[in-house]
Design an enzyme around this catalytic site. Structure first.
Site, short mmCIF file in Angstrom:
data_model
loop_
_atom_site.label_atom_id
_atom_site.label_comp_id
_atom_site.label_asym_id
_atom_site.label_seq_id
_atom_site.Cartn_x
_atom_site.Cartn_y
_atom_site.Cartn_z
N GLY A 178 0.43 -8.23 -11.04
CA GLY A 178 0.00 -8.16 -9.66
C GLY A 178 -0.89 -9.31 -9.27
O GLY A 178 -0.88 -10.39 -9.90
N ASP B 107 1.57 -1.17 -5.25
CA ASP B 107 0.89 -1.22 -3.96
C ASP B 107 1.64 -2.05 -2.92
O ASP B 107 1.32 -1.97 -1.73
CB ASP B 107 -0.52 -1.79 -4.11
#
Length: 341
Positions: free
Chosen positions: A102, A127
């Site tokens: 990420g 996310d």
């Protein structure tokens, strides 16, 4: 060529599909050798790695987690990796490194790239908050899990005339709360991008009960917070990795709603169940495509870049562009969701 791959940061469904795809494309397409560093950048620094061949990645396409393991490192150790990146590349005989992760992992990847390591990144996060790519794998699975939870909680909430506050992941971006809330038909959605008014939620619940709909489900992202003065709320401390420790907004909001309305409100914290288990078909396909294109980028010499989904096409974009800012939920998407509450 000798290609290294590692997975870092929080795990998510689809990581093994990327690993498998990189190995298959590199070996069968180019005759490359692939090694996997264990536990992310920690393995790169400490020399923990293993050879990955077709047998090593057999049967992992649908498996959750990562066969290489993952770990977070303090920023000081990430700087150490960057400062010694050229030396590390020589030590392992690397022609390229493919870090999968990420925002934090990709920031570290950019540091390594700037210091001389040949890097092609692959974005990963449930996310969906990495800019420069329309979607990240893992997100679809997380939304599916959260949506199923909302579907199930509706029936028990209605049976007992309760308010259910479902807390989902999303530190700074509320994509999971937005899309699972819409898909599950939540009656309220609270996002980090827009501070919420407790009074508005109380009004919504009271109006539902007055209409004979004596239950409600509210979907709240873990990073959501009330508007100033709306309720007592204290932010968490910053941990050793630079992340805020959240103080349980779902639990606190449920308690506040129950106190104000005198109606039973229960918090449900989905937590890490959103990260685990089998990835959806969409996430498997996207992860496969990202892995394939990462190897292609390596052989084109497109270093300092990451794979990204633009529309229906996979392209590469500069790592610097990808980590400049987070992709948050825009206001027009919030208005869309509000129209179907």
């Amino acid at each position: 060529m000798r290609i290294g791959i590692l997975t870092a940061g929080g795990d998510c469904p689809g990581l093994n599909a990327v690993i498998r795809s990189v190995v298959h494309r590199a070996m069968t397409g180019y005759g490359d050798e692939v090694i996997g560093f264990e536990d992310g950048f920690k393995g790169l620094l400490e020399g923990h790695y293993r050879t990955l061949d077709l047998n090593a990645v057999s049967g992992i396409l649908a498996r959750g987690g990562t066969i290489l393991g993952s770990a977070r490192l303090e920023r000081s150790r990430l700087r150490e990796a960057a400062e010694t990146s050229a030396e590390l590349a020589r030590k392992y005989g690397l022609d390229a490194l493919v870090p999968v992760g990420g925002e934090g992992t990709l920031t570290a990847a950019r540091m390594l790239s700037d210091a001389g390591m040949p890097v092609v990144g692959v974005p990963k996060t449930i996310d969906n908050d990495i800019s420069s790519t329309d979607r990240t794998f893992g997100f679809d699975t997380a939304v599916m899990v959260a949506t199923e939870a909302i579907d199930r909680l509706k029936t028990t909430a209605e049976s007992h005339q309760r308010v259910m506050v479902v807390e989902v992941m999303g530190r700074h971006a509320g994509w999971i709360a937005l899309e699972s809330g819409m898909a599950g038909g939540a009656h309220g959605i609270c996002l980090p991008e827009r501070p919420f008014q407790v009074e508005d939620l109380v009004k919504m619940v009271e109006e539902r009960f007055a209409r004979g709909k004596k239950f409600a489900v509210i979907c709240v992202a873990e990073g959501a917070h009330p508007a100033e003065g709306s309720m007592v709320y204290k932010k968490g401390e910053i941990d050793q990795y630079g992340h805020e420790r959240f103080t349980g907004i779902g639990t606190r909001l449920a308690a506040e709603l129950e106190r104000r309305m005198g109606k039973e409100a229960r918090p449900v914290i989905l937590g890490h169940v959103q990260r685990g288990g089998t990835p959806t078909a969409y996430d498997r396909v996207l992860a496969n495509r990202f892995g394939w294109h990462a190897v292609e980028a390596v052989h084109r010499g497109e270093f300092g870049r990451m794979t990204a989904l633009r529309g229906t096409e996979v392209v590469t974009v500069p790592l610097a562009e990808a980590v400049t800012r987070l992709k948050t939920v825009p206001e027009h998407r919030v208005r869309e969701a509000e129209s179907v509450f």
